[in-house]
Design a protein around this motif. Sequence first.
Motif, PDB file in Angstrom:
ATOM      1  N   ASN A  12       4.912  -2.144  -6.791  1.00 29.16           N
ATOM      2  CA  ASN A  12       4.478  -0.841  -7.602  1.00 29.16           C
ATOM      3  C   ASN A  12       3.999  -0.520  -7.832  1.00 29.16           C
ATOM      4  OD1 ASN A  12       6.743  -1.655  -8.604  1.00 29.16           O
ATOM      5  ND2 ASN A  12       6.534  -3.347  -9.882  1.00 29.16           N
ATOM      6  N   GLU A  13       2.946  -0.619  -7.496  1.00 30.35           N
ATOM      7  CA  GLU A  13       1.567   0.169  -7.446  1.00 30.35           C
ATOM      8  C   GLU A  13       0.781   1.089  -5.980  1.00 30.35           C
ATOM      9  OE1 GLU A  13      -2.864  -1.133  -6.610  1.00 30.35           O
ATOM     10  OE2 GLU A  13      -2.356  -3.315  -6.888  1.00 30.35           O
ATOM     11  N   PRO A  14       0.351   2.399  -6.857  1.00 21.74           N
ATOM     12  CA  PRO A  14       0.071   3.225  -5.632  1.00 21.74           C
ATOM     13  C   PRO A  14      -0.637   2.816  -4.118  1.00 21.74           C
ATOM     14  CG  PRO A  14       0.239   4.994  -7.075  1.00 21.74           C
ATOM     15  CD  PRO A  14      -0.334   2.815  -7.874  1.00 21.74           C
ATOM     16  N   LEU A  15      -0.258   2.816  -3.203  1.00 22.28           N
ATOM     17  CA  LEU A  15      -1.047   2.255  -2.009  1.00 22.28           C
ATOM     18  C   LEU A  15      -1.690   3.154  -1.609  1.00 22.28           C
ATOM     19  CD1 LEU A  15       1.289  -0.724  -0.535  1.00 22.28           C
ATOM     20  CD2 LEU A  15      -0.792  -1.180  -2.288  1.00 22.28           C
ATOM     21  N   PHE A  16      -1.815   2.450   0.198  1.00 21.67           N
ATOM     22  CA  PHE A  16      -3.562   3.532   0.341  1.00 21.67           C
ATOM     23  C   PHE A  16      -2.376   5.353   0.764  1.00 21.67           C
ATOM     24  CE2 PHE A  16      -4.824   6.394   4.146  1.00 21.67           C
ATOM     25  CZ  PHE A  16      -5.874   5.877   4.735  1.00 21.67           C
ATOM     26  N   ASP A  17      -3.166   6.573   0.436  1.00 19.09           N
ATOM     27  CA  ASP A  17      -2.343   7.516   0.391  1.00 19.09           C
ATOM     28  C   ASP A  17      -2.400   8.014   1.520  1.00 19.09           C
ATOM     29  OD1 ASP A  17      -2.335  10.751  -0.182  1.00 19.09           O
ATOM     30  OD2 ASP A  17      -3.889  10.452  -0.932  1.00 19.09           O
ATOM     31  N   GLU A  18      -0.497   9.026   1.573  1.00 17.99           N
ATOM     32  CA  GLU A  18      -0.122   8.465   2.508  1.00 17.99           C
ATOM     33  C   GLU A  18      -0.339  10.356   3.569  1.00 17.99           C
ATOM     34  OE1 GLU A  18       3.790  10.639   1.062  1.00 17.99           O
ATOM     35  OE2 GLU A  18       3.951   8.682   2.415  1.00 17.99           O
ATOM     36  N   ASP A  19      -1.162  10.949   2.594  1.00 17.55           N
ATOM     37  CA  ASP A  19      -1.542  11.858   3.535  1.00 17.55           C
ATOM     38  C   ASP A  19      -2.991  12.215   3.952  1.00 17.55           C
ATOM     39  OD1 ASP A  19       0.037  13.590   2.456  1.00 17.55           O
ATOM     40  OD2 ASP A  19      -0.026  13.796   0.418  1.00 17.55           O
ATOM     41  N   ILE A  20      -3.853  11.313   4.057  1.00 17.44           N
ATOM     42  CA  ILE A  20      -5.007  11.077   4.431  1.00 17.44           C
ATOM     43  C   ILE A  20      -4.980  10.307   6.655  1.00 17.44           C
ATOM     44  CG2 ILE A  20      -7.019   9.736   4.837  1.00 17.44           C
ATOM     45  CD1 ILE A  20      -6.214   9.440   1.822  1.00 17.44           C
ATOM     46  N   PRO A  21      -5.657  11.658   7.117  1.00 16.98           N
ATOM     47  CA  PRO A  21      -5.647  11.047   7.790  1.00 16.98           C
ATOM     48  C   PRO A  21      -6.186   9.710   9.065  1.00 16.98           C
ATOM     49  CG  PRO A  21      -6.739  12.713   7.997  1.00 16.98           C
ATOM     50  CD  PRO A  21      -5.948  12.570   7.230  1.00 16.98           C
TER      51      PRO A  21
ATOM     52  N   GLN B 146       3.368   9.544   9.234  1.00 14.76           N
ATOM     53  CA  GLN B 146       1.681   9.433  10.097  1.00 14.76           C
ATOM     54  C   GLN B 146       1.163   9.561  11.346  1.00 14.76           C
ATOM     55  OE1 GLN B 146      -0.449   5.618   8.991  1.00 14.76           O
ATOM     56  NE2 GLN B 146       1.294   5.186   6.888  1.00 14.76           N
ATOM     57  N   TYR B 147       2.452  10.396  12.459  1.00 15.21           N
ATOM     58  CA  TYR B 147       2.546  11.141  13.318  1.00 15.21           C
ATOM     59  C   TYR B 147       2.075  12.034  12.827  1.00 15.21           C
ATOM     60  CZ  TYR B 147       3.220  13.216  17.785  1.00 15.21           C
ATOM     61  OH  TYR B 147       2.971  13.708  18.478  1.00 15.21           O
ATOM     62  N   LYS B 148       3.076  13.078  12.089  1.00 17.46           N
ATOM     63  CA  LYS B 148       2.789  14.619  11.434  1.00 17.46           C
ATOM     64  C   LYS B 148       1.283  14.196  10.550  1.00 17.46           C
ATOM     65  CE  LYS B 148       4.631  17.472   8.891  1.00 17.46           C
ATOM     66  NZ  LYS B 148       6.262  17.936   7.752  1.00 17.46           N
ATOM     67  N   ILE B 149       1.184  13.122  10.340  1.00 19.20           N
ATOM     68  CA  ILE B 149      -0.406  13.671   9.300  1.00 19.20           C
ATOM     69  C   ILE B 149      -1.527  13.281  10.136  1.00 19.20           C
ATOM     70  CG2 ILE B 149      -2.402  12.830   8.281  1.00 19.20           C
ATOM     71  CD1 ILE B 149      -0.394  14.154   6.321  1.00 19.20           C
ATOM     72  N   ASN B 150      -1.533  12.888  11.145  1.00 22.35           N
ATOM     73  CA  ASN B 150      -2.419  12.498  12.823  1.00 22.35           C
ATOM     74  C   ASN B 150      -2.480  13.548  13.653  1.00 22.35           C
ATOM     75  OD1 ASN B 150      -4.291  10.100  11.812  1.00 22.35           O
ATOM     76  ND2 ASN B 150      -1.999   9.076  12.010  1.00 22.35           N
TER      77      ASN B 150
ATOM     78  N   GLY C 191      -4.684  16.143   3.789  1.00 22.70           N
ATOM     79  CA  GLY C 191      -4.080  17.461   4.316  1.00 22.70           C
ATOM     80  C   GLY C 191      -5.067  18.624   4.233  1.00 22.70           C
ATOM     81  N   ASN C 192      -4.396  20.221   3.320  1.00 25.79           N
ATOM     82  CA  ASN C 192      -5.586  21.174   3.701  1.00 25.79           C
ATOM     83  C   ASN C 192      -6.762  20.858   2.465  1.00 25.79           C
ATOM     84  OD1 ASN C 192      -4.668  22.021   6.252  1.00 25.79           O
ATOM     85  ND2 ASN C 192      -3.037  22.459   4.663  1.00 25.79           N
ATOM     86  N   ASP C 193      -6.181  20.099   1.218  1.00 24.40           N
ATOM     87  CA  ASP C 193      -7.039  20.359   0.111  1.00 24.40           C
ATOM     88  C   ASP C 193      -8.738  19.242  -0.054  1.00 24.40           C
ATOM     89  OD1 ASP C 193      -5.460  21.382  -1.425  1.00 24.40           O
ATOM     90  OD2 ASP C 193      -3.674  19.850  -1.546  1.00 24.40           O
ATOM     91  N   MET C 194      -9.233  18.982  -0.593  1.00 22.20           N
ATOM     92  CA  MET C 194     -10.458  18.316  -0.361  1.00 22.20           C
ATOM     93  C   MET C 194     -10.358  17.160  -1.773  1.00 22.20           C
ATOM     94  SD  MET C 194     -12.025  19.150   2.543  1.00 22.20           S
ATOM     95  CE  MET C 194     -13.479  18.290   1.954  1.00 22.20           C
ATOM     96  N   ILE C 195     -10.576  15.912  -1.708  1.00 24.14           N
ATOM     97  CA  ILE C 195     -10.279  15.051  -3.082  1.00 24.14           C
ATOM     98  C   ILE C 195     -11.989  14.202  -3.292  1.00 24.14           C
ATOM     99  CG2 ILE C 195      -7.691  15.385  -3.131  1.00 24.14           C
ATOM    100  CD1 ILE C 195      -7.478  12.273  -1.720  1.00 24.14           C
ATOM    101  N   SER C 196     -11.869  14.139  -4.037  1.00 25.24           N
ATOM    102  CA  SER C 196     -12.738  12.670  -4.427  1.00 25.24           C
ATOM    103  C   SER C 196     -13.146  11.261  -3.732  1.00 25.24           C
ATOM    104  CB  SER C 196     -13.695  12.201  -5.484  1.00 25.24           C
ATOM    105  OG  SER C 196     -13.731  11.609  -5.891  1.00 25.24           O
ATOM    106  N   ARG C 197     -13.247  10.832  -3.155  1.00 27.04           N
ATOM    107  CA  ARG C 197     -12.941   9.376  -2.304  1.00 27.04           C
ATOM    108  C   ARG C 197     -12.799   7.929  -3.478  1.00 27.04           C
ATOM    109  NH1 ARG C 197     -17.325   5.696  -1.601  1.00 27.04           N
ATOM    110  NH2 ARG C 197     -18.946   6.649  -1.255  1.00 27.04           N
TER     111      ARG C 197
END
Length: 204
Positions: A134-143, A174-178, A6-12
């Motif tokens: 149950n576990e979080p999969l791919f982060d939906e906010d990453i294009p 996912q369209y919106k993010i990309n 999104g507009n933030d930077m996070i560690s891979r």
Amino acid sequence: MILLKGNDMISRKTQKWGFLRETREAAIQAGIDADTGLHRTGLDEYLAVIFPNVTDWIHDKPFINRKRPDYRSPSLKLIIEFDGIQHYTSPTIIQRDEENTRLYENEGYRVIRIPYFIQLTNAVVKQLFDIDVNEPLFDEDIPSIGVGGENTPAFLCSAGVSRMAREFKKFPEQYKINLAALKSMNNDYLSGVSLLESAYDSQT
């Protein structure tokens, strides 16, 4: 290494699940994504979590008419194909994909095709497979697409852009993010964002 979320930077390093590739080996070979710095993850690794009790996956072996689906489970009557960028740059390949899908379906298989620009988030897994992981999969906010990877709509054939738009219609988040990521490039020549928007808006 950092990546844009999104507009933030996070560690891979905080991201367990990476961009989809056909196998773990292909994911390792592909390396780090040029646009985000995120790693890749094999479809086989995702399937082990989505279907923990399924042990009969057949990968890339001749099936009907010597076709080689990416993954086939006889017990589930399910075929899963990962469609990389080459499935959006050649009308011949796009037509072949449609023919193969009909062929598999005529044999009683359900066919799920996963485009390279759709990532296996929890919501996508639920939509495609009707399974809650149950576990979080791919982060939906990453294009998923970018100029560095040369996989934006600008690098596709016209049939590929139309196919991308049709498939993004199924996954509007996912369209919106990309779309936002493409617009942020401020370079329609390389992003092809106007091509995608036009194709997407023309879909019924």
